[in-house]
Design a protein around this motif. Sequence first.
Motif, PDB file in Angstrom:
ATOM      1  N   VAL A  54       0.840  -1.194   0.000  1.00  0.00           N
ATOM      2  CA  VAL A  54       0.000   0.000   0.000  1.00  0.00           C
ATOM      3  C   VAL A  54       0.872   1.239   0.000  1.00  0.00           C
ATOM      4  O   VAL A  54       2.054   1.190   0.348  1.00  0.00           O
ATOM      5  CB  VAL A  54      -0.960   0.038   1.213  1.00  0.00           C
ATOM      6  CG1 VAL A  54      -1.904  -1.145   1.217  1.00  0.00           C
ATOM      7  CG2 VAL A  54      -0.185   0.113   2.509  1.00  0.00           C
ATOM      8  N   ILE A  55       0.251   2.351  -0.374  1.00  0.00           N
ATOM      9  CA  ILE A  55       0.870   3.673  -0.275  1.00  0.00           C
ATOM     10  C   ILE A  55       0.126   4.435   0.808  1.00  0.00           C
ATOM     11  O   ILE A  55      -1.103   4.540   0.755  1.00  0.00           O
ATOM     12  CB  ILE A  55       0.795   4.433  -1.610  1.00  0.00           C
ATOM     13  CG1 ILE A  55       1.602   3.709  -2.691  1.00  0.00           C
ATOM     14  CG2 ILE A  55       1.285   5.870  -1.447  1.00  0.00           C
ATOM     15  CD1 ILE A  55       1.386   4.257  -4.091  1.00  0.00           C
ATOM     16  N   LEU A  56       0.855   4.956   1.801  1.00  0.00           N
ATOM     17  CA  LEU A  56       0.254   5.836   2.797  1.00  0.00           C
ATOM     18  C   LEU A  56       0.414   7.271   2.329  1.00  0.00           C
ATOM     19  O   LEU A  56       1.514   7.674   1.923  1.00  0.00           O
ATOM     20  CB  LEU A  56       0.916   5.650   4.167  1.00  0.00           C
ATOM     21  CG  LEU A  56       0.258   4.639   5.108  1.00  0.00           C
ATOM     22  CD1 LEU A  56       0.287   3.242   4.503  1.00  0.00           C
ATOM     23  CD2 LEU A  56       0.916   4.649   6.469  1.00  0.00           C
ATOM     24  N   SER A  57      -0.658   8.027   2.377  1.00  0.00           N
ATOM     25  CA  SER A  57      -0.647   9.374   1.831  1.00  0.00           C
ATOM     26  C   SER A  57      -1.290  10.335   2.817  1.00  0.00           C
ATOM     27  O   SER A  57      -2.299   9.998   3.458  1.00  0.00           O
ATOM     28  CB  SER A  57      -1.411   9.398   0.494  1.00  0.00           C
ATOM     29  OG  SER A  57      -1.345  10.654  -0.117  1.00  0.00           O
ATOM     30  N   LEU A  58      -0.719  11.527   2.959  1.00  0.00           N
ATOM     31  CA  LEU A  58      -1.214  12.518   3.907  1.00  0.00           C
ATOM     32  C   LEU A  58      -2.085  13.561   3.224  1.00  0.00           C
ATOM     33  O   LEU A  58      -1.736  14.082   2.159  1.00  0.00           O
ATOM     34  CB  LEU A  58      -0.049  13.225   4.591  1.00  0.00           C
ATOM     35  CG  LEU A  58       0.858  12.373   5.487  1.00  0.00           C
ATOM     36  CD1 LEU A  58       1.947  13.239   6.103  1.00  0.00           C
ATOM     37  CD2 LEU A  58       0.043  11.688   6.573  1.00  0.00           C
ATOM     38  N   ASN A  59      -3.218  13.871   3.855  1.00  0.00           N
ATOM     39  CA  ASN A  59      -4.066  14.989   3.469  1.00  0.00           C
ATOM     40  C   ASN A  59      -3.978  16.067   4.544  1.00  0.00           C
ATOM     41  O   ASN A  59      -3.915  15.746   5.741  1.00  0.00           O
ATOM     42  CB  ASN A  59      -5.537  14.563   3.360  1.00  0.00           C
ATOM     43  CG  ASN A  59      -5.792  13.628   2.203  1.00  0.00           C
ATOM     44  OD1 ASN A  59      -4.984  13.519   1.285  1.00  0.00           O
ATOM     45  ND2 ASN A  59      -6.921  12.954   2.244  1.00  0.00           N
TER      46      ASN A  59
END
Length: 233
Positions: A54-59
């Motif tokens: 998975v890719i963890l991504s910040l908003n």
Amino acid sequence: MSLRDRPLPYIFLEAQGLAAERAYLEQRVGLPVIETDDDPGHRHGVVKYAAGPVILSLNLSPASRFRLSGSDGLTIVCAGGSRLVTDPHGHHFLLGDRPPVVAELRLRVTDLAASVAFYRDVLGLRQPDPGTAAFATGSVPIVLTAAPLAADGRRIRHDTYLLVFHTPDIDRTAAELSAAGLTFTGRGVGSKRIGRTIRFTDPSGHRFCLYEPSDEALGDRSGATLRQILIGR
């Protein structure tokens, strides 16, 4: 079946203090950065991390989202994970090996029987062992746990993370899921530079998104990692 064996390539985490969150994820958790978005007008996917399947991504989110006490109903379990840590924004990780590779997503639910039926009969996910509440995806398994509180004992919240399923044909998948009884949130399929999306929630309120990536998204700096996840590498 609609989402049977579809990969879950993204987990989006909300943060209102980007510097503090980056320091925690990169230094304490050990996540490697694969892409940053330096446009000050963008708030979605501003930093992306490789975490195995998975890719963890910040908003970026306003501070008001974190005003009330609470923490995620999601625990991100990494390979060899045995040590629970909670970051400054209430995101939970079970840490083990470094660099971290996500091995499992644990969701705390209010009604286990209803949730099992939803993931199996509505989303169409495989349940390898009918005696457990674990469901396979094309990337990382989802495991359901009946629990009234979050992993750190606080009240559960659901609006600070988003789990994303990939689909190569969002219109067809959305139609199949609707026919199976799923109700989508919002105004239908939306289109952006990154591709096309539509959202839904499970019976406990965990938030999900269907995502059909654009060619431009697949060509971004993180696109190579996304493509590898989509083909199961």
